[in-house]
Design a protein around this motif. Sequence first.
Motif, PDB file in Angstrom:
ATOM      1  N   LEU A 205      -4.583  14.520  15.750  1.00 53.83           N
ATOM      2  CA  LEU A 205      -5.927  14.547  15.164  1.00 53.83           C
ATOM      3  C   LEU A 205      -6.808  15.600  15.819  1.00 53.83           C
ATOM      4  O   LEU A 205      -7.678  16.172  15.173  1.00 53.83           O
ATOM      5  N   GLY A 206      -6.588  15.843  17.098  1.00 54.37           N
ATOM      6  CA  GLY A 206      -7.414  16.779  17.858  1.00 54.37           C
ATOM      7  C   GLY A 206      -8.199  16.019  18.902  1.00 54.37           C
ATOM      8  O   GLY A 206      -8.963  15.116  18.567  1.00 54.37           O
ATOM      9  N   LYS A 207      -8.019  16.376  20.158  1.00 53.26           N
ATOM     10  CA  LYS A 207      -8.710  15.654  21.226  1.00 53.26           C
ATOM     11  C   LYS A 207     -10.139  16.127  21.433  1.00 53.26           C
ATOM     12  O   LYS A 207     -10.952  15.393  21.976  1.00 53.26           O
TER      13      LYS A 207
ATOM     14  N   LEU B 132       0.812  -1.220   0.000  1.00 56.60           N
ATOM     15  CA  LEU B 132       0.000   0.000   0.000  1.00 56.60           C
ATOM     16  C   LEU B 132       0.850   1.277   0.000  1.00 56.60           C
ATOM     17  O   LEU B 132       0.318   2.361   0.248  1.00 56.60           O
ATOM     18  N   SER B 133       2.120   1.165  -0.296  1.00 61.71           N
ATOM     19  CA  SER B 133       3.002   2.327  -0.171  1.00 61.71           C
ATOM     20  C   SER B 133       2.673   3.442  -1.170  1.00 61.71           C
ATOM     21  O   SER B 133       2.909   4.612  -0.878  1.00 61.71           O
ATOM     22  N   GLU B 134       2.132   3.111  -2.320  1.00 64.87           N
ATOM     23  CA  GLU B 134       1.839   4.130  -3.337  1.00 64.87           C
ATOM     24  C   GLU B 134       0.563   4.904  -3.022  1.00 64.87           C
ATOM     25  O   GLU B 134       0.418   6.054  -3.433  1.00 64.87           O
ATOM     26  N   THR B 135      -0.370   4.273  -2.307  1.00 66.58           N
ATOM     27  CA  THR B 135      -1.671   4.906  -2.100  1.00 66.58           C
ATOM     28  C   THR B 135      -1.968   5.238  -0.648  1.00 66.58           C
ATOM     29  O   THR B 135      -2.994   5.878  -0.375  1.00 66.58           O
ATOM     30  N   SER B 136      -1.101   4.816   0.278  1.00 69.27           N
ATOM     31  CA  SER B 136      -1.428   4.976   1.698  1.00 69.27           C
ATOM     32  C   SER B 136      -0.191   5.354   2.501  1.00 69.27           C
ATOM     33  O   SER B 136       0.937   5.214   2.042  1.00 69.27           O
ATOM     34  N   ARG B 137      -0.464   5.814   3.714  1.00 70.94           N
ATOM     35  CA  ARG B 137       0.621   6.152   4.644  1.00 70.94           C
ATOM     36  C   ARG B 137       0.227   5.638   6.027  1.00 70.94           C
ATOM     37  O   ARG B 137      -0.897   5.865   6.485  1.00 70.94           O
ATOM     38  N   PHE B 138       1.135   4.927   6.704  1.00 72.43           N
ATOM     39  CA  PHE B 138       0.885   4.347   8.016  1.00 72.43           C
ATOM     40  C   PHE B 138       1.601   5.169   9.083  1.00 72.43           C
ATOM     41  O   PHE B 138       2.734   5.606   8.879  1.00 72.43           O
ATOM     42  N   PHE B 139       0.944   5.335  10.232  1.00 71.93           N
ATOM     43  CA  PHE B 139       1.547   5.994  11.382  1.00 71.93           C
ATOM     44  C   PHE B 139       1.284   5.149  12.614  1.00 71.93           C
ATOM     45  O   PHE B 139       0.144   4.808  12.915  1.00 71.93           O
ATOM     46  N   MET B 140       2.355   4.823  13.303  1.00 71.68           N
ATOM     47  CA  MET B 140       2.238   4.158  14.602  1.00 71.68           C
ATOM     48  C   MET B 140       3.170   4.896  15.538  1.00 71.68           C
ATOM     49  O   MET B 140       4.265   5.288  15.162  1.00 71.68           O
ATOM     50  N   GLY B 141       2.727   5.108  16.738  1.00 67.90           N
ATOM     51  CA  GLY B 141       3.546   5.820  17.707  1.00 67.90           C
ATOM     52  C   GLY B 141       2.795   5.901  19.007  1.00 67.90           C
ATOM     53  O   GLY B 141       1.899   5.101  19.284  1.00 67.90           O
ATOM     54  N   SER B 142       3.129   6.881  19.781  1.00 65.31           N
ATOM     55  CA  SER B 142       2.443   7.090  21.053  1.00 65.31           C
ATOM     56  C   SER B 142       0.987   7.453  20.777  1.00 65.31           C
ATOM     57  O   SER B 142       0.705   8.331  19.962  1.00 65.31           O
ATOM     58  N   ASN B 143       0.083   6.778  21.460  1.00 67.53           N
ATOM     59  CA  ASN B 143      -1.341   7.031  21.233  1.00 67.53           C
ATOM     60  C   ASN B 143      -1.712   8.467  21.570  1.00 67.53           C
ATOM     61  O   ASN B 143      -2.499   9.098  20.854  1.00 67.53           O
ATOM     62  N   LYS B 144      -1.158   8.993  22.642  1.00 64.58           N
ATOM     63  CA  LYS B 144      -1.490  10.365  23.041  1.00 64.58           C
ATOM     64  C   LYS B 144      -1.015  11.359  21.995  1.00 64.58           C
ATOM     65  O   LYS B 144      -1.699  12.341  21.704  1.00 64.58           O
TER      66      LYS B 144
ATOM     67  N   VAL C 226      -8.187   5.662  19.175  1.00 63.14           N
ATOM     68  CA  VAL C 226      -6.747   5.347  19.189  1.00 63.14           C
ATOM     69  C   VAL C 226      -6.387   4.929  20.612  1.00 63.14           C
ATOM     70  O   VAL C 226      -6.103   5.753  21.479  1.00 63.14           O
ATOM     71  N   LYS C 227      -6.427   3.615  20.860  1.00 59.90           N
ATOM     72  CA  LYS C 227      -6.126   3.036  22.175  1.00 59.90           C
ATOM     73  C   LYS C 227      -5.367   1.739  21.969  1.00 59.90           C
ATOM     74  O   LYS C 227      -5.531   1.076  20.956  1.00 59.90           O
ATOM     75  N   GLY C 228      -4.598   1.348  22.937  1.00 67.00           N
ATOM     76  CA  GLY C 228      -3.886   0.077  22.872  1.00 67.00           C
ATOM     77  C   GLY C 228      -2.863   0.070  21.750  1.00 67.00           C
ATOM     78  O   GLY C 228      -2.219   1.069  21.455  1.00 67.00           O
ATOM     79  N   HIS C 229      -2.701  -1.078  21.096  1.00 71.45           N
ATOM     80  CA  HIS C 229      -1.780  -1.199  19.964  1.00 71.45           C
ATOM     81  C   HIS C 229      -2.524  -0.732  18.721  1.00 71.45           C
ATOM     82  O   HIS C 229      -3.076  -1.528  17.973  1.00 71.45           O
ATOM     83  N   ALA C 230      -2.542   0.556  18.516  1.00 74.05           N
ATOM     84  CA  ALA C 230      -3.302   1.125  17.409  1.00 74.05           C
ATOM     85  C   ALA C 230      -2.400   1.971  16.541  1.00 74.05           C
ATOM     86  O   ALA C 230      -1.336   2.417  16.948  1.00 74.05           O
ATOM     87  N   GLY C 231      -2.855   2.199  15.325  1.00 76.05           N
ATOM     88  CA  GLY C 231      -2.135   3.048  14.385  1.00 76.05           C
ATOM     89  C   GLY C 231      -3.131   3.728  13.464  1.00 76.05           C
ATOM     90  O   GLY C 231      -4.335   3.459  13.502  1.00 76.05           O
ATOM     91  N   LEU C 232      -2.627   4.601  12.627  1.00 76.03           N
ATOM     92  CA  LEU C 232      -3.469   5.326  11.672  1.00 76.03           C
ATOM     93  C   LEU C 232      -3.037   4.974  10.258  1.00 76.03           C
ATOM     94  O   LEU C 232      -1.849   4.847   9.974  1.00 76.03           O
ATOM     95  N   VAL C 233      -4.021   4.838   9.372  1.00 71.62           N
ATOM     96  CA  VAL C 233      -3.756   4.648   7.941  1.00 71.62           C
ATOM     97  C   VAL C 233      -4.430   5.793   7.212  1.00 71.62           C
ATOM     98  O   VAL C 233      -5.640   5.986   7.331  1.00 71.62           O
ATOM     99  N   PHE C 234      -3.640   6.555   6.481  1.00 77.07           N
ATOM    100  CA  PHE C 234      -4.178   7.605   5.621  1.00 77.07           C
ATOM    101  C   PHE C 234      -4.127   7.074   4.198  1.00 77.07           C
ATOM    102  O   PHE C 234      -3.088   6.582   3.746  1.00 77.07           O
ATOM    103  N   THR C 235      -5.254   7.166   3.493  1.00 77.81           N
ATOM    104  CA  THR C 235      -5.308   6.587   2.160  1.00 77.81           C
ATOM    105  C   THR C 235      -6.313   7.315   1.289  1.00 77.81           C
ATOM    106  O   THR C 235      -7.201   8.013   1.774  1.00 77.81           O
ATOM    107  N   ASN C 236      -6.155   7.132  -0.021  1.00 74.31           N
ATOM    108  CA  ASN C 236      -7.129   7.626  -0.988  1.00 74.31           C
ATOM    109  C   ASN C 236      -8.010   6.491  -1.488  1.00 74.31           C
ATOM    110  O   ASN C 236      -8.920   6.708  -2.294  1.00 74.31           O
TER     111      ASN C 236
END
Length: 163
Positions: free
Chosen positions: A128-130, A110-122, A147-157
Amino acid sequence: VAPRQDRPPRPASPAPKARPAPSRAPAAPCRRRSRASPPRERPPSRRPPAMPKSRRDKVVALTQTKKKDREWKGGLIENVREALDAFASVYVFRCANLRNNTFKDLKADLSETSRFFMGSNKVLQVALGKGPEDEQRDNLHKVSTHVKGHAGLVFTNLTKEDL
């Protein structure tokens, strides 16, 4: 109990003598401090402390890894906010027992169409905005609550089905 036959009986011991009472000298009258006088100050201790000040309470890190400082966290927030502008959709994913190779393969596909983010949940929630007052897009603070626990974000088109 009968006394033994091979030894003569022991003579009875004399009565214990009474000890004379110890003579006490009359006690000196106690001096009471008046309540108005301040308490006496004690002289400082002449004994040196057990450990020199230069070696007391030092934190020694036994790890070779660097701590993630404020600059690194600020960079992650900026990258997430740039991805919000670049991509149409954002998804929260949770990974249970995610292997590194599996995740690498998924990112490569998914590297051409998406971007993954994993890091500190806070930190991801702050990006994103609390709350509604500091969110980057409308209703994005609702996504940040997931966004809790072992979570990440996927940005995609991509659409949800294609993803």
